[in-house]
Design an enzyme around this catalytic site. Sequence first.
Site, short mmCIF file in Angstrom:
data_model
loop_
_atom_site.label_atom_id
_atom_site.label_comp_id
_atom_site.label_asym_id
_atom_site.label_seq_id
_atom_site.Cartn_x
_atom_site.Cartn_y
_atom_site.Cartn_z
N LYS A 43 -6.19 -1.41 1.89
CA LYS A 43 -5.59 -2.07 0.71
C LYS A 43 -6.55 -3.04 0.06
CE LYS A 43 -0.73 -2.11 2.17
NZ LYS A 43 0.34 -2.95 2.74
N ARG A 92 11.30 -0.30 7.06
CA ARG A 92 12.21 -0.04 5.94
C ARG A 92 12.84 1.34 6.05
NH1 ARG A 92 7.93 -1.81 1.52
NH2 ARG A 92 6.79 -0.58 3.01
#
Length: 163
Positions: A43, A92
């Site tokens: 990232k 999630r």
Amino acid sequence: MNTLTAICPGSFDPVTYGHLDIIARASKMFGRLIVVVASNGAKHCSFTPKERVEMIEKCTKDLNNVEVIHYDGLLAEYAAQRGASAIIKGLRAMSDFEYEFQMALANKKLNPNVETLFLTTASQNMYLSSSMVKQIASMGGDISSFVPEVIKQDIMDRIYIKK
Ligand code: PNS
């Protein structure tokens, strides 16, 4: 309250209500919770590690057993240094699972004394991610439902591209 230490790692670029829910819940389960702003090689971050630490500190100032730090090395090594017995991650959806499972196994290999524990994300945060917050902020959208008021302006100042 037990005396165990846990670490809660992530990029936190920026921290969201999803992360903060996991941090608050984990802080009730451990004597000390260390939130670790770490590097994810995959990232590119919009905020510096120092900025990410400061934003999390602003949002967690009422949680007395929470410490926020930046660490640039291997998480498994940091867990050993601090005598942490658990790494806490939020899950999630199934899409998170494979990546998180791989990291948990690698961390266990590197530091057999640390267990990775997954907390299920609160249902209202299932869809929430830092990249979604940044995308909405970049277009001048309202991010009030996704991040606390105390860091909203920090995010808009960096991310919003005025046309
Ligand atoms: O929020 P993210 O980007 O999913 O968090 C990933 C993070 C930062 C926790 C992970 O990349 C990490 O642990 N980085 C530290 C370096 C490390 O230990 N890498 C090996 C992980 S198996």
